[in-house]
Scaffold this active site. Sequence first.
Site, PDB file in Angstrom:
ATOM      1  N   HIS A  73       0.809  -1.218   0.000  1.00  0.00           N
ATOM      2  CA  HIS A  73       0.000   0.000   0.000  1.00  0.00           C
ATOM      3  C   HIS A  73       0.843   1.270   0.000  1.00  0.00           C
ATOM      4  O   HIS A  73       0.300   2.372  -0.171  1.00  0.00           O
ATOM      5  CB  HIS A  73      -0.930  -0.003   1.213  1.00  0.00           C
ATOM      6  CG  HIS A  73      -2.221   0.744   0.997  1.00  0.00           C
ATOM      7  ND1 HIS A  73      -2.441   1.536  -0.102  1.00  0.00           N
ATOM      8  CD2 HIS A  73      -3.354   0.798   1.732  1.00  0.00           C
ATOM      9  CE1 HIS A  73      -3.649   2.064  -0.024  1.00  0.00           C
ATOM     10  NE2 HIS A  73      -4.230   1.628   1.080  1.00  0.00           N
TER      11      HIS A  73
ATOM     12  N   ASP B 198      -2.290   1.747  -4.537  1.00  0.00           N
ATOM     13  CA  ASP B 198      -3.539   2.006  -3.842  1.00  0.00           C
ATOM     14  C   ASP B 198      -4.624   1.042  -4.336  1.00  0.00           C
ATOM     15  O   ASP B 198      -4.443   0.309  -5.308  1.00  0.00           O
ATOM     16  CB  ASP B 198      -3.984   3.449  -4.067  1.00  0.00           C
ATOM     17  CG  ASP B 198      -3.010   4.449  -3.445  1.00  0.00           C
ATOM     18  OD1 ASP B 198      -2.445   4.126  -2.374  1.00  0.00           O
ATOM     19  OD2 ASP B 198      -2.812   5.519  -4.034  1.00  0.00           O
TER      20      ASP B 198
END
Length: 461
Positions: A433, A437
């Site tokens: 992450h 995304d």
Amino acid sequence: MAIYKLLLPKMGESVSEATITKWVKSVGDTIEEDEAVVEIATDKVDSDVPSPVSGTLTKVLFEENQVVQVGDAIALIETDGDDILRDDDQHTPAFTNPSTVADEEIIDQQAETTGHHDQSKEEVIPGVDLLPREEQTQNVVSSGNRFYSPLVKNIAQEEGMSQEELDEIPGSGSDGRVTKQDVLDHLQNRNKVDHTKAAAQVAVQKQSPDSTKEPTQTAPKSVTSGNDEIIEMDRMRKLIADHMVHSVKTSPHVASFVEADVTHLVNWRNKVKDSYKQREGENITFTPIFIEAISKAIKDFPMINVSVDGHNIIKRKNINIGMAAALPSGNLIVPVIKNADQLSLVGLSKAVNDLANRSRSNKLKPDDTQGGTFTFSNIGAFGNIMGFPIINQPQAAILAVGTIKKRPAVLETADGDVIAIRHMMYLSMSYDHRVIDGALGGTFLKRVADYLENWDTNREI
């Protein structure tokens, strides 16, 4: 007499060092040409270092568990210089009276990289079989000019095997030699309904205790504590454990899941698999198909094919797909298909099968597990429908596919919705992450599913 300096051979462009795991030979032992002297480990791939010359081991320059750089001298071998160390393309001239010459004056000779490689089992899908190395000792010539080590001969004699039966065993060692594990596997298959086979193997181990200490196959040490058994991790499991902990600590893991209707794909493969095998002489599995879809999606979304260096994002030019595969020992190996996007489906299929075949014959090289930029895992091979895989550092994402199952599904038609039996599959992807995304990760995963769902049933292969 002459002294030969045995060097740690080059094992691939990306491999610069190795760990000494076991000296097969001890100081004073006689060594035959091409006989294993020492076992080494590079990350997950283990290898033998054979001697290009015959002679006597006079000195080892590194202890077990020490790290050695490629090109470093690891041992000294006393030879009959006139016969072996001759002045040609293979060998450099040797000096005489080695006892009067300092180590730094000993002639360097690059060892040939002919050692075979080992890793326990693995079949690419469902896993690649990696067989253990032979504990090589002095070679013995048998019928048909086939070489057998004393260990192999002893095991065969202990088990009452005839020479004809021994000659029929396929060899997975260097130059097709029969290894200890080849014999044990043969005995296990021959006696699979015989409940005494475990005791027979124990007897063999007692007869040759040193021969069972292969780095990737050694039985874990265990002790009992009350009613519990405490088992020490083997070397590969320790590496995997450290790698997984490092990955979880390094990357904030996020996961996305999609469901794919792969009915067209399944029907197409069922239609072409027999003719493909007849034409190419090998099977086409789902593995190259999944890898092709992943490679296409990476070209559509290149920011998936990245790694992180501090606050910098490294965008990888090459698309190198690693295939996570479970070994029978419970360990894991990830061979890599380099430049997967540049291969046709036939090329991908051959690359997958080649890795599997070379792994089973102990020919997997250290470079075969290096350089991956994205990892694919088939957890469906174990009947799982989905999973949450851990990222293979320093990559940024790993995709897993579950088992393909027939299920009722709603289809939209011109005449309205209908329920039909379809081949359905879940895909999951874990990603870092820090750089990927949810929008990018989810869209990429859906694109892979789209390539699989929209398979051309008329495609030629």
